[in-house]
Design an enzyme around this catalytic site. Structure first.
Site, PDB file in Angstrom:
ATOM      1  N   THR A 133       0.818  -1.212   0.000  1.00  0.00           N
ATOM      2  CA  THR A 133       0.000   0.000   0.000  1.00  0.00           C
ATOM      3  C   THR A 133       0.854   1.265   0.000  1.00  0.00           C
ATOM      4  O   THR A 133       1.996   1.239   0.474  1.00  0.00           O
ATOM      5  CB  THR A 133      -0.907  -0.021   1.254  1.00  0.00           C
ATOM      6  N   TYR A 158      -1.758  -0.541  10.984  1.00  0.00           N
ATOM      7  CA  TYR A 158      -1.894  -1.227   9.683  1.00  0.00           C
ATOM      8  C   TYR A 158      -0.697  -0.911   8.793  1.00  0.00           C
ATOM      9  O   TYR A 158      -0.017  -1.820   8.290  1.00  0.00           O
ATOM     10  CB  TYR A 158      -3.201  -0.804   9.002  1.00  0.00           C
ATOM     11  N   TYR A 215     -15.652  11.184   8.228  1.00  0.00           N
ATOM     12  CA  TYR A 215     -14.702  11.513   9.299  1.00  0.00           C
ATOM     13  C   TYR A 215     -14.249  12.977   9.229  1.00  0.00           C
ATOM     14  O   TYR A 215     -13.909  13.479   8.150  1.00  0.00           O
ATOM     15  CB  TYR A 215     -13.445  10.656   9.169  1.00  0.00           C
ATOM     16  N   ARG A 222      -7.495  11.175  -1.065  1.00  0.00           N
ATOM     17  CA  ARG A 222      -6.998   9.854  -1.455  1.00  0.00           C
ATOM     18  C   ARG A 222      -6.920   9.809  -2.968  1.00  0.00           C
ATOM     19  O   ARG A 222      -7.686  10.475  -3.662  1.00  0.00           O
ATOM     20  CB  ARG A 222      -7.932   8.730  -0.941  1.00  0.00           C
ATOM     21  N   ASP A 289     -13.112  12.518  13.894  1.00  0.00           N
ATOM     22  CA  ASP A 289     -12.084  12.001  12.987  1.00  0.00           C
ATOM     23  C   ASP A 289     -11.399  10.786  13.595  1.00  0.00           C
ATOM     24  O   ASP A 289     -11.357  10.610  14.818  1.00  0.00           O
ATOM     25  CB  ASP A 289     -11.043  13.093  12.698  1.00  0.00           C
ATOM     26  N   ARG A 290     -10.859   9.949  12.689  1.00  0.00           N
ATOM     27  CA  ARG A 290     -10.061   8.783  13.097  1.00  0.00           C
ATOM     28  C   ARG A 290      -8.765   9.299  13.740  1.00  0.00           C
ATOM     29  O   ARG A 290      -8.142  10.233  13.219  1.00  0.00           O
ATOM     30  CB  ARG A 290      -9.765   7.995  11.837  1.00  0.00           C
ATOM     31  N   HIS A 293      -5.416  10.337  11.629  1.00  0.00           N
ATOM     32  CA  HIS A 293      -5.884  10.200  10.240  1.00  0.00           C
ATOM     33  C   HIS A 293      -4.947  10.937   9.278  1.00  0.00           C
ATOM     34  O   HIS A 293      -4.774  12.148   9.375  1.00  0.00           O
ATOM     35  CB  HIS A 293      -7.297  10.783  10.132  1.00  0.00           C
TER      36      HIS A 293
END
Ligand code: NAD
Length: 351
Positions: A133, A158, A215, A222, A289-290, A293
């Site tokens: 990724t 992750y 979020y 992205r 929000d995460r 993020h």
């Protein structure tokens, strides 16, 4: 006949890749442990096809992988298997280290043993391709793009676990000579995407008349790539990539999350208008929000484009329209994920 061992081939990208490869006449040995993200419904079209052998098992099970390699003698191993959801990695990072790091190491060891013993002629053309990724590079400011030489700076458990797996793949090439290839891709979308990720989640909630959670301020950027373009990039790298290299994969389709959500609402308003005539955009709800993020990801895919001749076939507008149509046409697949029934056929799934 060309044979590939694919791991994680019941997941979103691996599933799309396997369906396409089997249609191209490639024999696929599909090793997937079937976590919550693994879904054999995705593979229904090739159930019983002699070109597809599904094995329920863990990439971390070195003895099983060795046995599969020995029995099927693949020309390449492609590693899609991973824990892949950032939010889940925040709640429980250990599973991410177990599969993405420890599991990838076990897989590499089994593959190295198999590759070392291959006869010359076959040995030179064998490849191990690791699917990774762009999140390993961390976050960008308003400008700039990730290239293959950008320093790794993963920000979530992750992406840290994927970064570690990338480093192990690199080390197996440099230390043991294993003929590896690595792809680092931006955010994918398309058919068979598990409805916990932004695009399928928004489609499902929009159709259900529920709030559409966005979020923070929704301005995270992205670089979206339609999944079939990613699969084509992987095939291109496998066929033509230089051993030991990494290739960034991206669609030059930077979008803010909030604009993605608006695009989905607009498509659904046309194709499946609400009974009250009100736009689904009114269902958008901003949520906290995460943590950590990343603000912006963008990929410079010029190495893959210029050296290997790959280019995405889909614009974001084309891809998101096809995706929305796929979800509208495949509500049974979505429903079986949402009600959990896709998990009920697990026992004895291995063939
Ligand atoms: P996914 O979560 O949909 O699928 C992962 C699959 O791997 C599932 O079928 C799961 O059952 C299987 N799996 C998990 N642990 C396993 C184990 N220990 N042994 C065998 N199988 C196991 O993920 P995805 O979105 O299809 O992503 C596939 C790969 O592509 C991942 O490596 C991910 O990091 C990478 N990637 C994803 C994206 C994206 O936008 N989805 C972008 C770039 C790279």
């Amino acid at each position: 006949m060309t044979t590939w061992l694919v791991t994680g081939g019941a997941g979103f990208i691996g599933g799309n890749f396997v369906l396409d490869a089997v249609a191209r006449g490639i024999k696929i040995i599909n090793l997937d442990v079937l976590t919550y993200a693994g879904n054999r419904d995705t593979l229904a079209a090739i159930a019983g096809d002699p070109g597809h052998v599904f094995v329920q098992g863990d990439i971390g099970d070195r003895a099983l992988v060795a046995q599969l390699l020995d029995a099927h003698r693949p020309d390449a191993v492609l590693n899609f298997a991973a824990e892949s959801h950032v939010d889940r990695s925040i709640d429980g990072p250990a599973a991410f280290v177990q599969t993405n790091v420890v599991g990838t190491l076990a897989l590499l060891e089994a593959v190295r043993d198999y590759w070392k013993a291959l006869p010359s002629g076959v040995k030179e053309s064998f490849r191990f391709l690791h699917v990774s990724t762009d999140e390993v590079y961390g976050a960008l400011g308003a400008t700039g793009k990730f290239s293959e030489t950008t320093a790794y700076a993963p920000n979530s458990p992750y992406s840290a676990s994927k970064a570690a797996s990338d480093h192990l793949v690199r080390a197996f090439h440099h230390t043991y000579g294993l003929p590896t290839l690595t792809t680092n891709c931006s955010n994918n979308y398309g058919p068979y995407h598990f409805p916990e990720k932004l695009i399928p989640l928004v489609i499902a909630k929009a159709l259900a008349g529920e709030p559409l959670p966005v979020y923070g301020d929704g301005k995270q950027v992205r670089d979206w790539l339609f999944v079939s373009d990613h699969c084509a990039a992987i095939r291109t790298v496998l066929a033509k990539g230089r051993v030991g290299e990494t290739y960034n994969v991206g669609g030059d389709a930077e979008m803010q999350n909030i604009d993605v959500v608006h695009a989905i609402c607009a498509l659904l308003d046309q194709r499946r208008p609400r009974a009250d005539g009100v736009s689904r955009a009114t269902q958008i709800t901003y949520v906290a929000d995460r943590p950590g993020h990343d603000r912006r990801y963008a990929i410079d895919a010029s190495k893959l484009r210029n050296e290997l001749g790959w280019a995405p076939q889909y614009t974001f507008a084309q891809g998101i329209a096809e995706t929305v149509d796929w979800y509208l046409d495949n509500q049974a697949w979505v429903q079986r994920v949402l009600d959990g029934s896709y998990r009920l056929e697990r026992i004895g799934a291995s063939v």
